[in-house]
Design a protein around this motif. Structure first.
Motif, PDB file in Angstrom:
ATOM      1  N   THR A  62       0.765  -1.166   0.019  1.00  8.35           N
ATOM      2  CA  THR A  62      -0.001   0.040   0.068  1.00  8.35           C
ATOM      3  C   THR A  62       0.815   1.534   0.079  1.00  8.35           C
ATOM      4  O   THR A  62       1.932   1.331   0.724  1.00  8.35           O
ATOM      5  N   THR A  63       0.460   2.236  -0.544  1.00  6.49           N
ATOM      6  CA  THR A  63       1.201   3.748  -0.716  1.00  6.49           C
ATOM      7  C   THR A  63       0.531   4.495  -0.120  1.00  6.49           C
ATOM      8  O   THR A  63      -0.556   4.742  -0.085  1.00  6.49           O
ATOM      9  N   VAL A  64       1.207   5.054   0.863  1.00  9.72           N
ATOM     10  CA  VAL A  64       0.815   6.339   1.761  1.00  9.72           C
ATOM     11  C   VAL A  64       1.513   7.662   1.340  1.00  9.72           C
ATOM     12  O   VAL A  64       2.712   7.702   1.282  1.00  9.72           O
ATOM     13  N   THR A  65       0.812   8.668   0.949  1.00  8.00           N
ATOM     14  CA  THR A  65       1.275  10.089   0.811  1.00  8.00           C
ATOM     15  C   THR A  65       1.319  11.109   2.012  1.00  8.00           C
ATOM     16  O   THR A  65       0.024  11.067   2.544  1.00  8.00           O
ATOM     17  N   ALA A  66       2.427  11.605   2.216  1.00 11.87           N
ATOM     18  CA  ALA A  66       2.347  12.682   3.219  1.00 11.87           C
ATOM     19  C   ALA A  66       2.827  13.759   2.784  1.00 11.87           C
ATOM     20  O   ALA A  66       3.929  13.667   2.242  1.00 11.87           O
ATOM     21  N   GLN A  67       2.433  14.791   3.463  1.00 13.87           N
ATOM     22  CA  GLN A  67       3.100  16.170   3.090  1.00 13.87           C
ATOM     23  C   GLN A  67       3.867  16.624   4.030  1.00 13.87           C
ATOM     24  O   GLN A  67       3.960  16.123   5.118  1.00 13.87           O
TER      25      GLN A  67
ATOM     26  N   SER B 259     -11.045  47.961 -13.897  1.00 16.86           N
ATOM     27  CA  SER B 259     -11.719  46.710 -13.985  1.00 16.86           C
ATOM     28  C   SER B 259     -11.315  45.812 -12.776  1.00 16.86           C
ATOM     29  O   SER B 259     -10.673  46.297 -11.831  1.00 16.86           O
ATOM     30  N   THR B 260     -11.674  44.658 -12.682  1.00 11.56           N
ATOM     31  CA  THR B 260     -11.767  43.876 -11.550  1.00 11.56           C
ATOM     32  C   THR B 260     -10.577  42.752 -11.556  1.00 11.56           C
ATOM     33  O   THR B 260     -10.323  42.014 -12.579  1.00 11.56           O
ATOM     34  N   LEU B 261      -9.654  42.908 -10.705  1.00  8.11           N
ATOM     35  CA  LEU B 261      -8.568  41.947 -10.512  1.00  8.11           C
ATOM     36  C   LEU B 261      -9.029  40.839  -9.771  1.00  8.11           C
ATOM     37  O   LEU B 261      -9.376  41.006  -8.428  1.00  8.11           O
ATOM     38  N   ARG B 262      -8.948  39.698 -10.045  1.00  9.62           N
ATOM     39  CA  ARG B 262      -9.225  38.378  -9.512  1.00  9.62           C
ATOM     40  C   ARG B 262      -7.771  37.413  -9.742  1.00  9.62           C
ATOM     41  O   ARG B 262      -7.849  37.091 -10.726  1.00  9.62           O
ATOM     42  N   LEU B 263      -7.456  36.946  -8.610  1.00 12.98           N
ATOM     43  CA  LEU B 263      -6.000  35.943  -8.459  1.00 12.98           C
ATOM     44  C   LEU B 263      -6.838  34.910  -7.536  1.00 12.98           C
ATOM     45  O   LEU B 263      -7.084  35.180  -6.329  1.00 12.98           O
ATOM     46  N   SER B 264      -6.605  33.644  -8.064  1.00 15.58           N
ATOM     47  CA  SER B 264      -7.030  32.489  -7.439  1.00 15.58           C
ATOM     48  C   SER B 264      -5.784  31.494  -7.002  1.00 15.58           C
ATOM     49  O   SER B 264      -4.821  31.368  -8.228  1.00 15.58           O
ATOM     50  N   CYS B 265      -5.436  31.299  -5.981  1.00 16.24           N
ATOM     51  CA  CYS B 265      -4.394  30.541  -5.512  1.00 16.24           C
ATOM     52  C   CYS B 265      -4.862  28.986  -5.368  1.00 16.24           C
ATOM     53  O   CYS B 265      -5.736  28.717  -4.417  1.00 16.24           O
ATOM     54  N   VAL B 266      -4.204  27.957  -5.596  1.00 10.71           N
ATOM     55  CA  VAL B 266      -4.330  26.540  -5.485  1.00 10.71           C
ATOM     56  C   VAL B 266      -3.148  25.975  -4.869  1.00 10.71           C
ATOM     57  O   VAL B 266      -2.004  26.751  -5.086  1.00 10.71           O
ATOM     58  N   LEU B 267      -3.305  24.864  -4.302  1.00  7.69           N
ATOM     59  CA  LEU B 267      -2.123  24.110  -3.633  1.00  7.69           C
ATOM     60  C   LEU B 267      -2.125  22.776  -4.540  1.00  7.69           C
ATOM     61  O   LEU B 267      -3.202  22.269  -4.788  1.00  7.69           O
ATOM     62  N   ARG B 268      -0.977  22.491  -4.820  1.00  7.31           N
ATOM     63  CA  ARG B 268      -0.546  21.515  -5.619  1.00  7.31           C
ATOM     64  C   ARG B 268       0.151  20.202  -4.639  1.00  7.31           C
ATOM     65  O   ARG B 268       1.113  20.704  -3.909  1.00  7.31           O
ATOM     66  N   GLN B 269      -0.278  19.094  -4.942  1.00  5.25           N
ATOM     67  CA  GLN B 269       0.500  18.021  -3.872  1.00  5.25           C
ATOM     68  C   GLN B 269       0.417  18.064  -2.541  1.00  5.25           C
ATOM     69  O   GLN B 269       1.161  17.906  -1.646  1.00  5.25           O
ATOM     70  N   SER B 270      -1.016  18.845  -2.253  1.00  4.44           N
ATOM     71  CA  SER B 270      -1.215  18.904  -0.761  1.00  4.44           C
ATOM     72  C   SER B 270      -2.179  17.741  -0.292  1.00  4.44           C
ATOM     73  O   SER B 270      -3.090  17.589  -0.726  1.00  4.44           O
ATOM     74  N   THR B 271      -1.706  17.243   1.063  1.00  6.39           N
ATOM     75  CA  THR B 271      -2.598  16.268   1.616  1.00  6.39           C
ATOM     76  C   THR B 271      -3.450  16.563   2.869  1.00  6.39           C
ATOM     77  O   THR B 271      -4.432  15.894   3.164  1.00  6.39           O
ATOM     78  N   GLU B 272      -3.221  17.922   3.147  1.00  4.31           N
ATOM     79  CA  GLU B 272      -4.093  18.468   4.181  1.00  4.31           C
ATOM     80  C   GLU B 272      -4.457  19.867   3.937  1.00  4.31           C
ATOM     81  O   GLU B 272      -3.547  20.665   3.508  1.00  4.31           O
TER      82      GLU B 272
END
Length: 407
Positions: free
Chosen positions: A124-129, A235-248
């Motif tokens: 089994t593979t377990v991924t942790a941050q 004009s309207t400024l919109r910035l979206s921040c996402v997390l990559r390879q996040s486990t929590e």
């Protein structure tokens, strides 16, 4: 004095007489003694002032209890130990003592109902941050009297046996609840060096084990869209921040404009929202998607972290914007607010001067200049002699003259 001595004998006689009369009155009140033999004295029975019943009819008075207490009722079974040879237990009646074996059996683990096997799959593979707490599972069925041990396979280091930790690294521990079948290895503040195979071994006959692969990833933030954004003033400024390879999920996400944290700058038109705030009904200002905002679908390893919205962006809002989560690497983007220019042309960079900011363009120009410049001989390389060239040129003229004469 002499007169007192004359009165002493009569006083003594009167005292003796009064004492004798007192003894006689007490003896008269006592019941007569029974005759035990021929030589027993027979005193006349004197009248008694006590109404004492004869000894044969005397009874002990009943035991007086508290009005709220009742005497215990005798058991139906007259035997001293109703449950065989087991003595009665203090504080329990006979009905409670009858259920005592079942009560004691609850504190004992259930007997194994079948052969031992692992409920957790092998490999089994377990991924942790990185920096979080890693939980490596191991569920064992019908373990009985077996003991679970955790071993790190890359160096065969024994980590835990049962609930006892044998590693000097205090980050390792075994997590197990009483009567459960889960023996989880816990690694606090997991690091990249903790990645690898871990063996969960049961001390059965013969020993059985499974292997769990732990992967440690480093989460990073990413602001959707290009690294540089161009918007028209107002004009309207919109910035979206996402997390990559996040486990929590992150505990907090801070936004910075240059070196200033702007999460709470509502007076400057800045509104920062998170997925939790959106679920609670709070909407971002400037709800329509505007220039600079991206509606990109998230991938399987991406998680929306935060959104920054400025409803009416002005020239003062130009600069570098950074998304800084507490458990991931930050991300940055540069925003240009233009007055009157066409932001679409500069956004795509086909006709404007945005290519001047690209390092790759400057590198390409340097390579072209280097290729067009004349090459110079390096030190140690043989150079042609001018004298030989002149000789060779004279020889060629002489040969042409000879050929003309011969013709």
């Amino acid at each position: 004095m002499r007169g007192g001595g004359l009165w002493a004998p009569p006083l003594r006689g009167m005292l003796c007489l009064s004492a004798a009369l007192a003894v006689a009155s007490v003896a008269a009140d006592l019941p007569p003694l029974p005759a035990k033999g021929a030589g027993a004295l027979d005193f006349p029975a004197a009248p008694s002032t006590f109404s004492t019943p004869p000894p044969a009819t005397f009874r002990r008075p009943p035991l007086m209890l508290h009005p709220f207490l009742t005497p215990p009722s005798p058991p139906d079974d007259p035997s001293p130990h109703p449950q065989g040879d087991a003595p009665p237990v203090a504080g329990l009646d006979y009905e409670d003592a009858a259920g005592l074996p079942a009560l004691l059996a609850e504190d004992q683990p259930p007997p194994p109902a079948g052969p031992l096997y692992f409920a957790t799959g092998n490999s089994t593979t377990v991924t942790a941050q990185m920096g979080s707490t890693a939980l490596v599972p191991c569920v064992v069925r019908n373990i009985g009297d077996g003991m679970v041990s955790w071993i790190r396979r890359k160096d065969y280091h024994l980590l835990t046996v049962g609930l006892t930790t044998y590693s000097s690294d205090e980050r390792y521990s075994a997590v197990h609840a009483q009567h459960s079948e889960d023996w989880t290895l816990q690694i606090k503040y997991v690091q990249e060096r903790d990645a690898g195979l871990y063996e969960c071994q049961v001390s059965s006959h013969p020993p059985t084990s499974i292997f769990i692969d732990l992967r440690v990833v480093e989460a990073r933030a990413d602001i959707l869209g290009p690294s540089e954004k161009y918007l028209k003033s107002g004009s309207t400024l919109r910035l979206s921040c996402v997390l990559r390879q996040s486990t929590e999920p992150p505990v907090f996400v801070f936004w910075y404009h240059n070196n200033r944290m702007i999460n709470y700058d509502r007076d400057r038109g800045v509104n920062v929202t998170s997925p939790l705030a959106a679920e609670g009904g709070e909407a971002a200002e400037g709800g329509d998607a505007a220039e600079g905002g991206e509606g990109v679908a998230l991938g399987p390893e991406e998680e929306h972290a935060s959104t920054l919205v400025i409803a009416s962006a002005q020239k003062v809002h130009s600069g570098n914007y950074s998304c800084v989560p507490n458990n991931a690497q930050p991300a940055s983007t540069y925003v240009h607010i233009l007055n009157g220019e066409n932001p679409a042309a500069m956004q795509h960079g086909g006709r404007g001067l945005a290519w001047l900011r690209s390092p790759s363009a400057w590198l390409l120009a340097a390579c072209l200049l280097a290729s067009l410049s004349p090459s110079r001989p390096t030190r140690g390389q043989p150079q042609p002699r001018p004298g030989r060239r002149k000789v060779r040129a004279g020889d060629a003229r002489q040969r042409r003259q000879r050929l003309l004469r011969a013709a």
